[in-house]
Enzyme design. Structure first.
Site, mmCIF file in Angstrom:
data_model
loop_
_atom_site.group_PDB
_atom_site.id
_atom_site.type_symbol
_atom_site.label_atom_id
_atom_site.label_comp_id
_atom_site.label_asym_id
_atom_site.label_seq_id
_atom_site.Cartn_x
_atom_site.Cartn_y
_atom_site.Cartn_z
ATOM 1 N N GLU A 126 1.360 48.654 -60.479
ATOM 2 C CA GLU A 126 2.330 47.552 -60.368
ATOM 3 C C GLU A 126 3.329 47.635 -61.525
ATOM 4 O OE1 GLU A 126 0.333 43.780 -60.568
ATOM 5 O OE2 GLU A 126 2.193 42.809 -61.186
ATOM 6 N N ASP B 287 7.197 48.352 -60.739
ATOM 7 C CA ASP B 287 8.173 47.363 -61.193
ATOM 8 C C ASP B 287 9.333 48.059 -61.895
ATOM 9 O OD1 ASP B 287 8.880 44.522 -62.313
ATOM 10 O OD2 ASP B 287 8.692 45.780 -64.078
ATOM 11 N N ASP C 83 3.050 41.666 -56.010
ATOM 12 C CA ASP C 83 2.407 42.607 -56.929
ATOM 13 C C ASP C 83 2.010 43.884 -56.192
ATOM 14 O OD1 ASP C 83 2.668 40.566 -58.711
ATOM 15 O OD2 ASP C 83 0.545 40.014 -58.768
ATOM 16 N N GLU D 106 4.979 46.084 -55.489
ATOM 17 C CA GLU D 106 5.362 46.879 -56.658
ATOM 18 C C GLU D 106 4.402 48.053 -56.845
ATOM 19 O OE1 GLU D 106 7.642 43.665 -59.530
ATOM 20 O OE2 GLU D 106 5.483 43.886 -59.730
#
Lengths: 246, 246
Positions: free
Chosen positions: A65, A69, A136, A139
């Protein structure tokens, strides 16, 4: 002994069923078959069901994640940079944050069907860390695609499979989160009473849909919809601003 | 008429001198000749000397800085992700932020020699936006390298030319910004008096060097150095923590 083998073979057949399902889901969502299915398996593993690796490290999708991101941020930064050559960095930063904010990524994660793939501990379903579970995982999926297929492919995936089909940029640009304060300030100046009222909450399968109506001196102005009260308010505020010509 | 042509030719010769200097600087810093020199020219143009393009848009390095910041973030995210396979995302995020914080990028920008390349309005030298001018230009340079040579090359540039030669990761990990509060808490518990004192400020050519000494009950403990009071304090705090075994 025979039943032990049967049990083992049932487990491994369950696992292979699960793998088949994940493989086909990744192919649908990402557009290509995974090279390394294991990374995607990890991407769907919420911290509540983390597995302990040989080295004693608890593995879940949280590291992916973090990576996803960053990759998502860079790809969207470039996309907006090239799409809006005459807009300054303040505009670009603002629009990017409206695309990658928690709520928006959560919505997107649900829309592309991550809810059926995520592995989590259902007993802890209502805990804080589950609120953003779809965003989440989205990502983490981006992180997995990046590791599995490299930057160029991942960039194409983000733009062609996520941004273009699911985001209306003109709408996002118009939808200024400050619309609500614009109306409130206007009402104060004009000595009018303004209120935002939730008039309906529908329970959909995986989410709620809120309807918010803006009233100015008890007269209905704009009406808005969204998966949270805040989003519906923003939508209603934007429509009211258009109506009131603010 | 003759002197007009002479004047024009002097201007264009100045420009070509400047271009040659930029080209050779980029080659030294980045490791390869620019394909599109203009992007690098823009990367060194501070907002105080922005030029107005034909379309009326004021062009400076701020858009490139926004792009470079995102690319730098993604590359360092991956670098740390792979370097520390058994560290969680909290650790990775913290170490990344220690690498890309304003102060650290400013230092790095100066160290690789960006100060002689940056174009800015010297009359506004002390304004707020100049405080981070080296770090901002460094990010813009990363944005330029990305646009000029693509992700793969830019990633190699960041890792081989910036991170590996200029960052001591072991030191960064040890250098916990909370060391100062660690010492203060320890002193309170032990009923000791602790103070951080700037004992020297040296004026170097492009920056200052601060020396900070930590005293516990008037006894000198750790001594630290840095380009700002805060950095020197952190360095001194870390050394004091080692000395005091905290």
């Amino acid at each position: 002994m025979y039943s032990f083998f049967k049990w083992i073979s049932r487990i491994s057949s369950n696992q292979s069923q699960k793998n088949k399902r994940l493989l086909s889901a990744v192919k649908t969502i990402v557009g290509k078959k995974p090279i390394n299915l294991e990374i995607y398996e990890l991407a769907t593993k919420h911290a509540s069901v983390a597995r302990t690796s040989k080295s004693g490290f608890r593995e879940s999708n949280e590291r992916l994640e973090y990576l996803g991101d960053a990759v998502l941020g860079a790809v969207i930064a470039e996309y907006l940079f090239k799409k809006y050559p005459f807009k300054d960095e303040g505009f670009l930063t603002e629009i990017r944050s409206r695309i990658v904010n928690r709520e928006s990524l959560n919505d997107l994660g649900r829309k592309i069907g991550l809810d059926v793939l995520i592995e989590y501990d259902a007993n802890r379903k209502n805990s804080l860390s589950h609120r953003s579970i779809h965003g989440d995982t989205l990502e983490a999926l981006v992180g997995a695609v990046y590791l599995d297929r490299g930057f160029k492919f991942c960039k194409k995936f983000i733009i062609k499979k996520l941004i273009i089909p699911y985001y209306d940029l003109d709408q996002i640009i118009k939808n200024n989160p400050n619309n609500k304060s614009l109306i409130i300030e206007w009402a104060q100046k004009e000595n009018k009473e303004v209120r935002f009222e939730v008039v309906e909450i529908k329970n959909k399968r995986h989410f709620k849909e809120f309807t918010v109506q803006v009233f100015v001196d008890d007269e209905p102005v704009g009406i808005g919809y969204g998966t949270s009260k805040k989003k519906a308010e923003q939508d209603a505020a934007q429509k009211s601003c258009e109506f009131l010509d603010l």
